[in-house]
Design an enzyme around this catalytic site. Structure first.
Site, PDB file in Angstrom:
ATOM      1  N   ASP A  68       1.102  -1.122  -0.171  1.00  0.00           N
ATOM      2  CA  ASP A  68      -0.178  -0.188   0.369  1.00  0.00           C
ATOM      3  C   ASP A  68       0.652   1.605   0.425  1.00  0.00           C
ATOM      4  OD1 ASP A  68      -2.555   1.251   0.525  1.00  0.00           O
ATOM      5  OD2 ASP A  68      -1.607   2.342   2.237  1.00  0.00           O
TER       6      ASP A  68
ATOM      7  N   GLU B 162      -1.122  -0.975  -6.433  1.00  0.00           N
ATOM      8  CA  GLU B 162      -2.418  -0.264  -6.621  1.00  0.00           C
ATOM      9  C   GLU B 162      -1.780   0.429  -8.240  1.00  0.00           C
ATOM     10  OE1 GLU B 162      -3.371   1.473  -3.446  1.00  0.00           O
ATOM     11  OE2 GLU B 162      -1.771   1.373  -3.140  1.00  0.00           O
TER      12      GLU B 162
ATOM     13  N   CYS C   9     -12.727  -5.122   4.519  1.00  0.00           N
ATOM     14  CA  CYS C   9     -11.975  -5.765   5.518  1.00  0.00           C
ATOM     15  C   CYS C   9     -11.223  -7.293   4.780  1.00  0.00           C
ATOM     16  CB  CYS C   9     -13.222  -7.141   6.385  1.00  0.00           C
ATOM     17  SG  CYS C   9     -12.544  -7.862   7.691  1.00  0.00           S
TER      18      CYS C   9
ATOM     19  N   CYS D 249     -13.648 -10.707   5.871  1.00  0.00           N
ATOM     20  CA  CYS D 249     -14.556 -10.997   5.082  1.00  0.00           C
ATOM     21  C   CYS D 249     -14.982 -10.498   4.248  1.00  0.00           C
ATOM     22  CB  CYS D 249     -15.776 -11.131   6.425  1.00  0.00           C
ATOM     23  SG  CYS D 249     -15.999  -9.363   6.773  1.00  0.00           S
TER      24      CYS D 249
ATOM     25  N   CYS E 100     -13.295  -5.245  12.837  1.00  0.00           N
ATOM     26  CA  CYS E 100     -14.042  -5.605  12.102  1.00  0.00           C
ATOM     27  C   CYS E 100     -15.345  -5.467  12.495  1.00  0.00           C
ATOM     28  CB  CYS E 100     -13.818  -6.484  10.946  1.00  0.00           C
ATOM     29  SG  CYS E 100     -15.256  -7.156   9.451  1.00  0.00           S
TER      30      CYS E 100
ATOM     31  N   CYS F 226     -16.427  -8.990  11.040  1.00  0.00           N
ATOM     32  CA  CYS F 226     -15.896 -10.722  11.375  1.00  0.00           C
ATOM     33  C   CYS F 226     -15.496 -10.362  12.757  1.00  0.00           C
ATOM     34  CB  CYS F 226     -15.079 -11.090  10.238  1.00  0.00           C
ATOM     35  SG  CYS F 226     -13.400 -10.241   9.965  1.00  0.00           S
TER      36      CYS F 226
ATOM     37  N   ASP G 176      -4.011   0.501   7.160  1.00  0.00           N
ATOM     38  CA  ASP G 176      -3.007   0.052   5.512  1.00  0.00           C
ATOM     39  C   ASP G 176      -2.412  -1.051   5.113  1.00  0.00           C
ATOM     40  OD1 ASP G 176      -2.912   3.120   5.115  1.00  0.00           O
ATOM     41  OD2 ASP G 176      -1.347   3.372   6.307  1.00  0.00           O
TER      42      ASP G 176
END
Ligand code: ZN
Length: 377
Positions: free
Chosen positions: A188, A273, A324, A327, A342, A345, A352
């Site tokens: 990231d 990315e 997430c 999940c 989260c 889950c 990050d």
């Protein structure tokens, strides 16, 4: 594959003057060739081609003796640059439905290099085991090969940066594959203060030294704005500022090389990315990152990976920082939320690191990631 090797030159004063003079004559030739093409295009709608201009070089050299001292291939390369600028212009014309700016004339200070396109054969020669380099029209110039030249020499470019001169050798080198690795990592890019964070939770920060130079740069910038434009002090500060800019650029490049090297050494597949996806620049601005130079880093990373026989994959960055990784629950959170649990889950996540894990997962799921999955199996 091609690889560039850049070395500092130490010309004597007369040699520096000759380098300067050559550069200036190349600039004038560039502008004249550009002018010829522009006029032909504007007046008659026709194009003057590279070969046509190349033929008239003979006349130029006959009429203007100062050009005789410059290697004919250096001058041809100038015309090649004009040709490339025009090719780009025509490409833009096509792409933007008839709207594209003409290639521009180069002002003093906007033209900073000249090239020996066949340096392997003519115009350039290393001497005394690489302590000096013989340049046609300039003489034997002292050079410092701080790292060894590799591969087969192709071209040599003389480049002025501020007060200094450099020579950039472009060589054809054999790739040096590393032993295969089935380890894969997602990265990231860029949330301050981190330069990048990996899917394994590793955090890479820009080095202190680099940050310090950046602070200095900002200070100098302020100093400059307080001075009267064009005054002696203004010009002096401007020069110091340019020097700092070069230092920052150099430190950043070194840092990028180091980070890329360390990733390529450890992982068979590196997923990031894709910067080419529209709108990403905006989302990075929102993150408060302006000057991280991602494009340069990814370029260096891709290059090193290719050289080492490893794989770099770009994936669609959409929602990577909202999902997430366990999940798939998607939720928008304010930027200041670094860690969260989260709600679906119950996994404790670092924003990050989670993003990097999502990036990695996409290389397996997305269409652009097929190759990566194959490479890792
Ligand atoms: Zn979850």
């Amino acid at each position: 594959m091609r690889k560039a090797f850049k070395y500092r030159l130490y010309p004597t004063k007369p040699q520096a003057r000759d380098l300067e003079r050559t550069l200036e004559l190349c600039r004038q030739l560039y502008n004249a060739a550009l002018q010829e093409r522009r006029e032909a295009y504007k007046k008659a709608g026709k194009t003057v081609g590279f070969y046509e201009q190349k033929r008239s070089l003979l006349e130029v050299r006959a009429a203007l003796p100062e050009y005789k001292r410059i290697h004919s291939q250096v001058l041809q390369d100038v015309l090649q640059r004009v040709d490339r600028a025009f090719q780009g212009f025509f490409r833009r014309l096509k792409g933007r439905k008839g709207k594209a700016g003409f290639p521009r004339f180069k002002g003093k200070g906007r033209y900073d290099s000249f090239t020996f396109p066949q340096a392997y054969a003519t115009g350039v020669k290393l001497q005394e085991g690489g302590k000096r380099v013989l340049l046609h029209g300039i003489g034997s110039v002292k050079v410092k090969l701080h790292r060894p030249l590799e591969g087969k020499l192709k071209t040599a470019t003389l480049k002025r940066e501020g007060e200094g001169w450099y020579i950039v050798f472009v060589c054809e080198v054999e790739p040096k594959p590393l032993p295969p690795s089935d380890r894969a990592v997602g990265i990231d890019l860029g949330t301050n203060p981190h330069f990048l964070i990996t899917s394994e939770g590793e955090k890479v920060e820009a080095p202190r030294r680099y940050q310090k130079t950046q602070e200095k740069l900002a200070k100098k910038q302020k100093e400059l704005s307080r001075k009267r434009r064009g005054s002696r002090r203004y010009l002096k500060t401007k020069k110091q500022l340019a020097k700092l800019h070069r230092k920052v650029a150099r430190q950043r490049r070194d840092f990028h090389h180091k980070v890329a090297r360390s990733l390529v050494n450890r992982y068979g597949t590196i997923v990031h990315e894709d910067l080419n996806v529209l709108g990403l620049a905006r989302s990075y601005l929102a993150k408060g990152v302006h000057d991280a130079g991602w494009a340069q880093f990814l370029f260096i990373l891709a290059y090193k990976a290719e050289e080492a026989g490893r794989r770099v994959v770009g994936v669609d960055p959409k929602h990577t920082s909202q999902d997430c990784p366990v999940c798939g629950h998607r939720e928008k959170r304010p930027l200041w939320v670094r860690e969260f649990t989260c709600p679906t889950c119950g996994t404790l996540l670092h924003r990050d690191v989670a993003a990097a894990q999502n990036v990695l997962a996409r290389a397996w799921a997305g269409p652009s990631g097929k190759g990566a999955a194959e490479a890792a199996t």
